[in-house]
Design a protein around this motif. Sequence first.
Motif, PDB file in Angstrom:
ATOM      1  N   ILE A   1       0.855  -1.180   0.000  1.00 55.94           N
ATOM      2  CA  ILE A   1       0.000   0.000   0.000  1.00 55.94           C
ATOM      3  C   ILE A   1       0.892   1.231   0.000  1.00 55.94           C
ATOM      4  O   ILE A   1       2.040   1.187   0.459  1.00 55.94           O
ATOM      5  N   GLU A   2       0.354   2.315  -0.543  1.00 54.91           N
ATOM      6  CA  GLU A   2       1.047   3.599  -0.478  1.00 54.91           C
ATOM      7  C   GLU A   2       0.008   4.710  -0.528  1.00 54.91           C
ATOM      8  O   GLU A   2      -1.042   4.551  -1.153  1.00 54.91           O
ATOM      9  N   PRO A   3       0.294   5.810   0.155  1.00 50.78           N
ATOM     10  CA  PRO A   3      -0.646   6.931   0.125  1.00 50.78           C
ATOM     11  C   PRO A   3      -0.823   7.445  -1.303  1.00 50.78           C
ATOM     12  O   PRO A   3       0.134   7.472  -2.088  1.00 50.78           O
ATOM     13  N   GLU A   4      -2.051   7.804  -1.630  1.00 51.29           N
ATOM     14  CA  GLU A   4      -2.350   8.405  -2.932  1.00 51.29           C
ATOM     15  C   GLU A   4      -3.515   9.373  -2.740  1.00 51.29           C
ATOM     16  O   GLU A   4      -4.570   8.958  -2.255  1.00 51.29           O
ATOM     17  N   ARG A   5      -3.285  10.628  -3.098  1.00 50.00           N
ATOM     18  CA  ARG A   5      -4.285  11.677  -2.874  1.00 50.00           C
ATOM     19  C   ARG A   5      -4.777  11.590  -1.420  1.00 50.00           C
ATOM     20  O   ARG A   5      -3.972  11.620  -0.510  1.00 50.00           O
ATOM     21  N   ASP A   6      -6.095  11.465  -1.235  1.00 50.01           N
ATOM     22  CA  ASP A   6      -6.648  11.376   0.123  1.00 50.01           C
ATOM     23  C   ASP A   6      -6.931   9.936   0.538  1.00 50.01           C
ATOM     24  O   ASP A   6      -7.680   9.700   1.486  1.00 50.01           O
ATOM     25  N   GLY A   7      -6.342   8.979  -0.167  1.00 48.09           N
ATOM     26  CA  GLY A   7      -6.602   7.581   0.130  1.00 48.09           C
ATOM     27  C   GLY A   7      -5.356   6.737   0.007  1.00 48.09           C
ATOM     28  O   GLY A   7      -4.259   7.186   0.337  1.00 48.09           O
ATOM     29  N   THR A   8      -5.531   5.537  -0.523  1.00 51.34           N
ATOM     30  CA  THR A   8      -4.461   4.549  -0.543  1.00 51.34           C
ATOM     31  C   THR A   8      -4.478   3.770  -1.850  1.00 51.34           C
ATOM     32  O   THR A   8      -5.539   3.348  -2.321  1.00 51.34           O
ATOM     33  N   ARG A   9      -3.305   3.550  -2.418  1.00 55.07           N
ATOM     34  CA  ARG A   9      -3.145   2.673  -3.575  1.00 55.07           C
ATOM     35  C   ARG A   9      -2.754   1.302  -3.049  1.00 55.07           C
ATOM     36  O   ARG A   9      -1.756   1.135  -2.361  1.00 55.07           O
ATOM     37  N   TYR A  10      -3.565   0.301  -3.356  1.00 58.60           N
ATOM     38  CA  TYR A  10      -3.300  -1.097  -2.987  1.00 58.60           C
ATOM     39  C   TYR A  10      -2.853  -1.825  -4.249  1.00 58.60           C
ATOM     40  O   TYR A  10      -3.484  -1.717  -5.295  1.00 58.60           O
ATOM     41  N   THR A  11      -1.753  -2.564  -4.140  1.00 54.25           N
ATOM     42  CA  THR A  11      -1.256  -3.362  -5.253  1.00 54.25           C
ATOM     43  C   THR A  11      -0.879  -4.746  -4.738  1.00 54.25           C
ATOM     44  O   THR A  11      -0.205  -4.867  -3.714  1.00 54.25           O
ATOM     45  N   ALA A  12      -1.324  -5.761  -5.439  1.00 55.60           N
ATOM     46  CA  ALA A  12      -0.976  -7.145  -5.107  1.00 55.60           C
ATOM     47  C   ALA A  12      -0.319  -7.771  -6.327  1.00 55.60           C
ATOM     48  O   ALA A  12      -0.812  -7.628  -7.449  1.00 55.60           O
ATOM     49  N   LYS A  13       0.806  -8.446  -6.087  1.00 58.16           N
ATOM     50  CA  LYS A  13       1.567  -9.054  -7.179  1.00 58.16           C
ATOM     51  C   LYS A  13       1.892 -10.503  -6.848  1.00 58.16           C
ATOM     52  O   LYS A  13       2.106 -10.851  -5.696  1.00 58.16           O
ATOM     53  N   ALA A  14       1.962 -11.302  -7.894  1.00 58.73           N
ATOM     54  CA  ALA A  14       2.430 -12.681  -7.774  1.00 58.73           C
ATOM     55  C   ALA A  14       3.584 -12.845  -8.759  1.00 58.73           C
ATOM     56  O   ALA A  14       3.397 -12.650  -9.968  1.00 58.73           O
ATOM     57  N   ARG A  15       4.752 -13.145  -8.231  1.00 59.59           N
ATOM     58  CA  ARG A  15       5.928 -13.371  -9.076  1.00 59.59           C
ATOM     59  C   ARG A  15       6.242 -14.860  -9.071  1.00 59.59           C
ATOM     60  O   ARG A  15       6.269 -15.492  -8.020  1.00 59.59           O
TER      61      ARG A  15
END
Length: 148
Positions: free
Chosen positions: A99-113
Motif C-alpha cells: 500500500i502507499e498513500p495516494e491523494r486522500d486515500g491509498t493505492r493497494y497493489t498485489a503481485k504474484a511473481r
Amino acid sequence: MRELSVTTFIDAAPEKVWDVMANRQEEWACPAPWRCEVVKQEKRAGGRDATVFRGPNGEEMPQEGIYLAWDEGRRIVSTDAVTGDFQPTGPFMIGIWEIEPERDGTRYTAKARHWREEDRKKHEEMGFVQGWEACAAQLKAICESEAD
C-alpha cells in the motif's frame, strides 16, 4: 517478468487499509463464497504464514509458507517456496501486497511473481485476475465502509 498484478485505489487512510490488510485477512483474502482461515502468522521476515482456503462445498486449499518481508504499514511479502520450519517445497510464487498513500486515500497493489513462465501462465489460467481483483474489491469495501 513472470509477474501478475492487480491494483485499486481505496478511499480510506493508509493506516486503515494496513490494519484490515494485515490483521483481518479472514474477511477479504479469499474470493467469496470461499473464506480464508488463518492457521498461524508470525508477522516478521522468516515467520510462518499458514492459512487454509475453504470452499462452500467443503473444499480445502492449505497455503503454507514464510514471510520474506513484513514492512509494517507498507508491504507484506511471502512465498510458498519454503515452509515455516525452513523446509524447501515446490515453489510456485512470491506474493507481494503493498500500500502507499495516494491523494486522500491509498493505492493497494498485489503481485504474484513466479519462478517459471509456465507457472505464471497456469496461475493466470486459474483465474488470477478475477480472484485477486475480487479480494481487492472485498478489501476496498471493508476499508471504505469503515473509513472516518
